[in-house]
Design a protein around this motif. Sequence first.
Motif, PDB file in Angstrom:
ATOM      1  N   ARG A   1      29.110  46.232  -2.499  1.00 40.75           N
ATOM      2  CA  ARG A   1      28.364  47.477  -2.272  1.00 40.75           C
ATOM      3  C   ARG A   1      27.013  47.194  -1.613  1.00 40.75           C
ATOM      4  NH1 ARG A   1      30.075  52.024  -4.686  1.00 40.75           N
ATOM      5  NH2 ARG A   1      27.952  52.815  -4.811  1.00 40.75           N
ATOM      6  N   ALA A   2      26.346  46.150  -2.063  1.00 41.34           N
ATOM      7  CA  ALA A   2      25.047  45.815  -1.477  1.00 41.34           C
ATOM      8  C   ALA A   2      25.179  45.414  -0.015  1.00 41.34           C
ATOM      9  CB  ALA A   2      24.385  44.696  -2.281  1.00 41.34           C
ATOM     10  N   LEU A   3      26.234  44.652   0.313  1.00 46.51           N
ATOM     11  CA  LEU A   3      26.442  44.254   1.707  1.00 46.51           C
ATOM     12  C   LEU A   3      26.656  45.461   2.612  1.00 46.51           C
ATOM     13  CD1 LEU A   3      28.784  41.144   1.334  1.00 46.51           C
ATOM     14  CD2 LEU A   3      26.350  41.149   1.882  1.00 46.51           C
TER      15      LEU A   3
ATOM     16  N   ARG B   1      38.303  44.184   9.296  1.00 47.74           N
ATOM     17  CA  ARG B   1      37.150  44.769   8.595  1.00 47.74           C
ATOM     18  C   ARG B   1      37.545  45.667   7.436  1.00 47.74           C
ATOM     19  NH1 ARG B   1      32.688  43.744  12.040  1.00 47.74           N
ATOM     20  NH2 ARG B   1      31.344  44.308  10.284  1.00 47.74           N
ATOM     21  N   GLU B   2      38.833  45.844   7.223  1.00 50.03           N
ATOM     22  CA  GLU B   2      39.295  46.603   6.060  1.00 50.03           C
ATOM     23  C   GLU B   2      40.613  46.003   5.594  1.00 50.03           C
ATOM     24  OE1 GLU B   2      40.316  51.192   4.732  1.00 50.03           O
ATOM     25  OE2 GLU B   2      38.888  50.799   6.353  1.00 50.03           O
TER      26      GLU B   2
ATOM     27  N   LYS C   1      36.558  48.029   2.606  1.00 56.96           N
ATOM     28  CA  LYS C   1      35.934  47.298   3.702  1.00 56.96           C
ATOM     29  C   LYS C   1      35.735  45.836   3.328  1.00 56.96           C
ATOM     30  CE  LYS C   1      33.524  51.299   5.638  1.00 56.96           C
ATOM     31  NZ  LYS C   1      32.204  51.904   5.944  1.00 56.96           N
ATOM     32  N   VAL C   2      35.831  44.980   4.343  1.00 57.94           N
ATOM     33  CA  VAL C   2      35.591  43.547   4.172  1.00 57.94           C
ATOM     34  C   VAL C   2      34.284  43.214   4.896  1.00 57.94           C
ATOM     35  CG1 VAL C   2      36.470  41.220   4.548  1.00 57.94           C
ATOM     36  CG2 VAL C   2      38.075  43.092   4.110  1.00 57.94           C
ATOM     37  N   PRO C   3      33.179  43.086   4.166  1.00 58.33           N
ATOM     38  CA  PRO C   3      31.894  42.823   4.828  1.00 58.33           C
ATOM     39  C   PRO C   3      31.829  41.432   5.447  1.00 58.33           C
ATOM     40  CG  PRO C   3      31.589  43.692   2.594  1.00 58.33           C
ATOM     41  CD  PRO C   3      33.026  43.310   2.729  1.00 58.33           C
TER      42      PRO C   3
ATOM     43  N   ALA D   1      24.863  42.089  16.946  1.00 62.74           N
ATOM     44  CA  ALA D   1      26.230  41.552  16.980  1.00 62.74           C
ATOM     45  C   ALA D   1      27.146  42.269  15.989  1.00 62.74           C
ATOM     46  CB  ALA D   1      26.219  40.058  16.706  1.00 62.74           C
ATOM     47  N   LYS D   2      26.571  43.157  15.175  1.00 67.10           N
ATOM     48  CA  LYS D   2      27.293  44.065  14.272  1.00 67.10           C
ATOM     49  C   LYS D   2      27.969  43.405  13.066  1.00 67.10           C
ATOM     50  CE  LYS D   2      28.114  47.521  17.880  1.00 67.10           C
ATOM     51  NZ  LYS D   2      26.874  48.212  17.561  1.00 67.10           N
ATOM     52  N   PRO D   3      27.321  42.390  12.450  1.00 68.16           N
ATOM     53  CA  PRO D   3      27.789  42.005  11.119  1.00 68.16           C
ATOM     54  C   PRO D   3      27.329  43.069  10.122  1.00 68.16           C
ATOM     55  CG  PRO D   3      25.781  40.836  11.615  1.00 68.16           C
ATOM     56  CD  PRO D   3      26.117  41.641  12.859  1.00 68.16           C
ATOM     57  N   ASP D   4      27.791  42.975   8.908  1.00 67.11           N
ATOM     58  CA  ASP D   4      27.309  43.897   7.873  1.00 67.11           C
ATOM     59  C   ASP D   4      26.017  43.399   7.247  1.00 67.11           C
ATOM     60  OD1 ASP D   4      29.610  45.909   7.629  1.00 67.11           O
ATOM     61  OD2 ASP D   4      30.634  43.978   7.523  1.00 67.11           O
ATOM     62  N   ALA D   5      25.803  42.094   7.270  1.00 65.69           N
ATOM     63  CA  ALA D   5      24.619  41.516   6.641  1.00 65.69           C
ATOM     64  C   ALA D   5      24.198  40.259   7.381  1.00 65.69           C
ATOM     65  CB  ALA D   5      24.903  41.179   5.178  1.00 65.69           C
ATOM     66  N   LEU D   6      22.908  39.943   7.268  1.00 66.08           N
ATOM     67  CA  LEU D   6      22.354  38.722   7.828  1.00 66.08           C
ATOM     68  C   LEU D   6      21.788  37.874   6.700  1.00 66.08           C
ATOM     69  CD1 LEU D   6      20.382  40.039  10.958  1.00 66.08           C
ATOM     70  CD2 LEU D   6      22.662  38.986  10.912  1.00 66.08           C
ATOM     71  N   GLY D   7      22.117  36.588   6.703  1.00 62.60           N
ATOM     72  CA  GLY D   7      21.468  35.653   5.807  1.00 62.60           C
ATOM     73  C   GLY D   7      20.116  35.274   6.369  1.00 62.60           C
TER      74      GLY D   7
END
Length: 362
Positions: free
Chosen positions: A19-21, A244-245, A250-252, A270-276
């Motif tokens: 959920r956070a991602l 992606r699903e 969804k698969v973040p 680049a459209k990831p869901d999250a950045l480290g």
Amino acid sequence: MAEPQTTVQAPLKNDRFLRALLRESVDVTPVWMMRQAGRYLPEYRATRAQAGDFLSLCKNRELACEVTLQPLERFDLDAAILFSDILTIPDAMDLGLYFEQGEGPRFKKIIRTEKDVSDIVVPNAEVDLDYVMNAVTEIRGALNGRVPLIGFSGSPWTLATYMVEGGSSKDFRHIKKMMYAEPDVLHALLDKLAQSVTTYLNAQIRAGAQAVQIFDTWGGVLSRQMYQQFSLAYMERIVAGLIREHEGRKVPVIMFTKNGGQWLESMAAAKPDALGVDWTTDIGEARQRVGGQVALQGNMDPSVLYASPERIRAEVADILERFGPGNGQVFNLGHGIHQFADPDHAKVFVDAVHELSAKYHA
């Protein structure tokens, strides 16, 4: 070839990491640690000794499952990460991966010429890397919905550095020479690696991974222009090609470039869901720059775990305050946990994130 187990997977009991991602609401900030299954845990060292060596441990699905779950027995983590190695893809390309005591990974065959690159065959992930998929499915079954499972791969650029250098490097002279003197050769190598990573991560997702992370460990050694051309462009291609699903949700996708904080805007595009984010970038500034586009994961310096419990809690509190209230944060270290970290201090860290973050999600 042993086929991955096919089982009906249990529903997730704790999905706050996913959920956070996706920047959805959570009750507390989720937390996990890069390299959370590793040498700092005495139980991991015992299992590795049982396996005989690191690669044998990676390729034994029961033991890989065992070490993946070990940190979850000690800490209240919100995700498990597949126990494997970023160099599984070059190993499947028949480059002869081995590990030297005190020297890290090495390859018997090094990639230096156009012919070397042309001879490389993109592996069939579900055949040539079936032991990874078997481990993913084994771990998902053993988790029984406890927390989500993260799959991962190295980025094309990072994998290429090991393949061209022949192992770890401090100056990256061989691959940088190729990059500047024979860029077409390097692009051809990166193209094959991007294909390989895409099919590899998709196979992990089909086997049961519920989120995936691309580790661009060495992207930060590049100039801005070279990073765009030789690292980010290929990660963007991978992200575009990923499932992606899956399993009805969804698969973040998390993208992490160590020392890449100066390029966050380009990475978010680049459209990831999250950045480290590593510890060299302020998490509050990162949120201001890209927080409306992606979630952020990070970013405590792993060396803080050498400090007192009080100092660890203070650092956690500071990072939470800098990010501020709202959604879209996954707490993590800025890179992998050190092998000499005290497991009791890691527990202080994990517990502090949950305890101190609740007020930011009220």
